[in-house]
Design a protein around this motif. Structure first.
Motif, PDB file in Angstrom:
ATOM      1  N   TYR A  71      16.962 -47.054 -18.697  1.00  0.00           N
ATOM      2  CA  TYR A  71      16.703 -47.158 -20.136  1.00  0.00           C
ATOM      3  C   TYR A  71      15.720 -48.294 -20.390  1.00  0.00           C
ATOM      4  O   TYR A  71      15.809 -49.375 -19.794  1.00  0.00           O
ATOM      5  N   GLY A  72      14.780 -48.061 -21.293  1.00  0.00           N
ATOM      6  CA  GLY A  72      13.855 -49.099 -21.716  1.00  0.00           C
ATOM      7  C   GLY A  72      13.537 -48.977 -23.188  1.00  0.00           C
ATOM      8  O   GLY A  72      13.745 -47.928 -23.805  1.00  0.00           O
ATOM      9  N   PHE A  73      13.029 -50.044 -23.763  1.00  0.00           N
ATOM     10  CA  PHE A  73      12.615 -50.019 -25.170  1.00  0.00           C
ATOM     11  C   PHE A  73      11.504 -51.035 -25.373  1.00  0.00           C
ATOM     12  O   PHE A  73      11.196 -51.849 -24.503  1.00  0.00           O
ATOM     13  N   LYS A  74      10.911 -50.969 -26.560  1.00  0.00           N
ATOM     14  CA  LYS A  74       9.765 -51.802 -26.888  1.00  0.00           C
ATOM     15  C   LYS A  74      10.210 -52.925 -27.826  1.00  0.00           C
ATOM     16  O   LYS A  74      10.814 -52.681 -28.870  1.00  0.00           O
ATOM     17  N   LEU A  75       9.885 -54.168 -27.447  1.00  0.00           N
ATOM     18  CA  LEU A  75      10.225 -55.336 -28.253  1.00  0.00           C
ATOM     19  C   LEU A  75       8.960 -56.118 -28.558  1.00  0.00           C
ATOM     20  O   LEU A  75       8.289 -56.600 -27.638  1.00  0.00           O
ATOM     21  N   PHE A  76       8.635 -56.236 -29.847  1.00  0.00           N
ATOM     22  CA  PHE A  76       7.526 -57.085 -30.249  1.00  0.00           C
ATOM     23  C   PHE A  76       8.061 -58.458 -30.631  1.00  0.00           C
ATOM     24  O   PHE A  76       9.194 -58.590 -31.113  1.00  0.00           O
ATOM     25  N   VAL A  77       7.222 -59.458 -30.471  1.00  0.00           N
ATOM     26  CA  VAL A  77       7.663 -60.839 -30.643  1.00  0.00           C
ATOM     27  C   VAL A  77       8.133 -61.115 -32.071  1.00  0.00           C
ATOM     28  O   VAL A  77       8.957 -62.010 -32.307  1.00  0.00           O
ATOM     29  N   HIS A  78       7.658 -60.324 -33.048  1.00  0.00           N
ATOM     30  CA  HIS A  78       8.033 -60.558 -34.442  1.00  0.00           C
ATOM     31  C   HIS A  78       9.260 -59.750 -34.885  1.00  0.00           C
ATOM     32  O   HIS A  78       9.718 -59.908 -36.012  1.00  0.00           O
ATOM     33  N   HIS A  79       9.792 -58.893 -34.024  1.00  0.00           N
ATOM     34  CA  HIS A  79      10.885 -58.017 -34.447  1.00  0.00           C
ATOM     35  C   HIS A  79      12.138 -58.783 -34.851  1.00  0.00           C
ATOM     36  O   HIS A  79      12.821 -58.403 -35.807  1.00  0.00           O
ATOM     37  N   ILE A  80      12.469 -59.803 -34.096  1.00  0.00           N
ATOM     38  CA  ILE A  80      13.694 -60.575 -34.350  1.00  0.00           C
ATOM     39  C   ILE A  80      13.363 -62.057 -34.262  1.00  0.00           C
ATOM     40  O   ILE A  80      12.408 -62.447 -33.589  1.00  0.00           O
ATOM     41  N   PRO A  81      14.140 -62.909 -34.950  1.00  0.00           N
ATOM     42  CA  PRO A  81      13.829 -64.339 -34.963  1.00  0.00           C
ATOM     43  C   PRO A  81      13.817 -64.963 -33.571  1.00  0.00           C
ATOM     44  O   PRO A  81      13.037 -65.872 -33.313  1.00  0.00           O
ATOM     45  N   ALA A  82      14.689 -64.510 -32.693  1.00  0.00           N
ATOM     46  CA  ALA A  82      14.797 -65.101 -31.365  1.00  0.00           C
ATOM     47  C   ALA A  82      14.523 -64.047 -30.299  1.00  0.00           C
ATOM     48  O   ALA A  82      15.400 -63.685 -29.516  1.00  0.00           O
ATOM     49  N   SER A  83      13.290 -63.548 -30.291  1.00  0.00           N
ATOM     50  CA  SER A  83      12.932 -62.569 -29.270  1.00  0.00           C
ATOM     51  C   SER A  83      13.049 -63.171 -27.876  1.00  0.00           C
ATOM     52  O   SER A  83      13.305 -62.453 -26.903  1.00  0.00           O
ATOM     53  N   ASP A  84      12.888 -64.493 -27.781  1.00  0.00           N
ATOM     54  CA  ASP A  84      13.027 -65.134 -26.477  1.00  0.00           C
ATOM     55  C   ASP A  84      14.435 -64.967 -25.924  1.00  0.00           C
ATOM     56  O   ASP A  84      14.622 -64.679 -24.736  1.00  0.00           O
ATOM     57  N   ARG A  85      15.454 -65.083 -26.793  1.00  0.00           N
ATOM     58  CA  ARG A  85      16.834 -64.943 -26.312  1.00  0.00           C
ATOM     59  C   ARG A  85      17.109 -63.520 -25.840  1.00  0.00           C
ATOM     60  O   ARG A  85      17.857 -63.307 -24.883  1.00  0.00           O
ATOM     61  N   MET A  86      16.503 -62.542 -26.506  1.00  0.00           N
ATOM     62  CA  MET A  86      16.669 -61.156 -26.068  1.00  0.00           C
ATOM     63  C   MET A  86      16.046 -60.956 -24.686  1.00  0.00           C
ATOM     64  O   MET A  86      16.639 -60.322 -23.810  1.00  0.00           O
ATOM     65  N   VAL A  87      14.856 -61.505 -24.482  1.00  0.00           N
ATOM     66  CA  VAL A  87      14.185 -61.381 -23.181  1.00  0.00           C
ATOM     67  C   VAL A  87      14.991 -62.103 -22.103  1.00  0.00           C
ATOM     68  O   VAL A  87      15.196 -61.559 -21.003  1.00  0.00           O
ATOM     69  N   TYR A  88      15.458 -63.318 -22.396  1.00  0.00           N
ATOM     70  CA  TYR A  88      16.211 -64.081 -21.403  1.00  0.00           C
ATOM     71  C   TYR A  88      17.529 -63.374 -21.059  1.00  0.00           C
ATOM     72  O   TYR A  88      17.946 -63.341 -19.900  1.00  0.00           O
ATOM     73  N   ALA A  89      18.187 -62.814 -22.075  1.00  0.00           N
ATOM     74  CA  ALA A  89      19.447 -62.116 -21.832  1.00  0.00           C
ATOM     75  C   ALA A  89      19.227 -60.877 -20.972  1.00  0.00           C
ATOM     76  O   ALA A  89      20.026 -60.581 -20.077  1.00  0.00           O
ATOM     77  N   ALA A  90      18.136 -60.156 -21.243  1.00  0.00           N
ATOM     78  CA  ALA A  90      17.830 -58.975 -20.435  1.00  0.00           C
ATOM     79  C   ALA A  90      17.504 -59.373 -19.000  1.00  0.00           C
ATOM     80  O   ALA A  90      17.982 -58.754 -18.039  1.00  0.00           O
ATOM     81  N   HIS A  91      16.704 -60.416 -18.845  1.00  0.00           N
ATOM     82  CA  HIS A  91      16.347 -60.881 -17.497  1.00  0.00           C
ATOM     83  C   HIS A  91      17.595 -61.318 -16.731  1.00  0.00           C
ATOM     84  O   HIS A  91      17.722 -61.034 -15.522  1.00  0.00           O
ATOM     85  N   ALA A  92      18.523 -61.992 -17.407  1.00  0.00           N
ATOM     86  CA  ALA A  92      19.755 -62.431 -16.751  1.00  0.00           C
ATOM     87  C   ALA A  92      20.595 -61.257 -16.271  1.00  0.00           C
ATOM     88  O   ALA A  92      21.400 -61.403 -15.339  1.00  0.00           O
ATOM     89  N   ARG A  93      20.414 -60.094 -16.893  1.00  0.00           N
ATOM     90  CA  ARG A  93      21.131 -58.874 -16.484  1.00  0.00           C
ATOM     91  C   ARG A  93      20.289 -58.016 -15.540  1.00  0.00           C
ATOM     92  O   ARG A  93      20.577 -56.849 -15.333  1.00  0.00           O
TER      93      ARG A  93
END
Length: 241
Positions: A71-93
C-alpha cells in the motif's frame, strides 16, 4: 514487502507516478488521502481536524484494508501540520519513502498557479473546454507561488535529511517510457514486488503548452529575470546540489 509514501509538493509529476505504480497488480497506490479537498464536504468535515493532528492511525487502517500486497499514498508537505511526524512514523515502521520533485522552479510554480486559476487539477478535473481556454496570470501571483515552492522544498529536505529515500525527478525519471521503467523498477525492488514493465495511459493535464495557454507568458518569463526571483532561483538550484 514494504508499504510506501510518495512525499513532496504538488505539480511535480506525482499523479503520473501514482498512476504508474498503481498499474502494478501487487500495489495499491492512493492519491492525496490527507488532502483537505477530500474531506471538505458533508460529514467528512467532522473528523478532519483530528485526522490532521493524528494521521498515523488512519493511514495504518487504510493500509490494513488494502487488497493488494503493498500500500502507498501521496503526502504533500502542506497536507498536515506535522508532515514530518507522518514521514518519521512511516520510516520507523519500515515504510519506503519516495521523494517526488521537479527541477524547473518556473514550470512547477506556473503549473500550480494555472491549476489554481482554472481548477483544473488532474484527478479533480471539471474543465469543459481545455483546448480553447486561455488564462492571464498576474506576475505577483507567480512570484508568491515561486516563494512558496522554495519554502516547501526547504521544509521537505529538512524532513528527509536523516530519512533514507528514493528521489524521483520529473524531468529525469518520468518524461519518457524508458526512464519511467527504470525508476519504477527501483521502487518495485525497494518495496519487494516483482519486476514488471509499465506504461502510462493517462494524458497530460493540458493538450497545449503553457506558452500558448497563458496569455501573458512572456511577461512571466521576464519576471524570472528580476533580481528578487533570481535570488530565489539560486536558492532553488542550491537545494538540488
Amino acid at each position: 514487502m514494504r508499504n510506501f509514501i510518495i512525499f513532496g509538493q504538488g505539480r511535480s509529476g506525482s499523479n503520473l507516478l501514482v498512476h504508474l505504480l498503481q498499474s502494478h497488480p501487487q500495489i495499491q497506490c492512493n492519491g492525496e488521502v490527507l488532502s483537505r479537498k477530500r474531506w471538505r464536504r458533508g460529514i467528512k468535515q467532522l473528523p478532519y481536524g483530528f485526522l490532521r493532528q493524528f494521521p498515523v492511525p488512519y493511514i495504518l487502517w487504510k493500509a490494513s484494508r488494502s487488497t493488494r500486497d503493498v500500500y502507498g499514498f501521496k503526502l504533500f508537505v502542506h497536507h498536515i501540520p506535522a508532515s514530518d511526524r507522518m514521514v518519521y512514523a512511516a520510516h520507523a515502521r519500515d515504510w519506503q519513502i519516495v521523494h517526488i520533485q521537479r527541477r524547473s522552479l518556473f514550470d512547477q510554480a506556473l503549473s500550480k498557479v494555472v491549476a489554481t486559476a482554472t481548477s483544473h487539477w488532474l484527478g479533480f478535473d471539471r474543465l469543459k473546454e481545455p483546448d480553447t481556454l486561455s488564462v492571464t496570470i498576474r506576475p505577483e501571483q507567480l512570484l508568491a507561488m515561486i516563494q512558496g515552492c522554495v519554502t516547501n522544498r526547504q521544509r521537505i529536505l529538512q524532513v528527509l535529511k536523516d530519512v533514507p529515500h528514493i528521489p524521483v525527478t520529473y524531468e529525469e525519471d518520468l518524461l519518457d517510457e524508458g526512464a519511467r521503467n527504470r525508476i519504477c523498477g527501483t521502487i518495485f525492488q525497494a518495496v519487494g514486488v516483482e519486476q514488471r514493465l509499465i506504461s502510462a495511459t493517462r494524458q497530460r493535464s493540458w493538450n497545449r503548452p503553457y506558452c500558448e495557454l497563458v496569455v501573458n507568458y512572456q511577461e512571466l518569463l521576464d519576471l524570472m529575470a528580476t533580481a528578487e526571483v533570481q535570488a530565489l532561483q539560486t536558492e532553488w538550484e542550491r537545494l538540488f546540489d
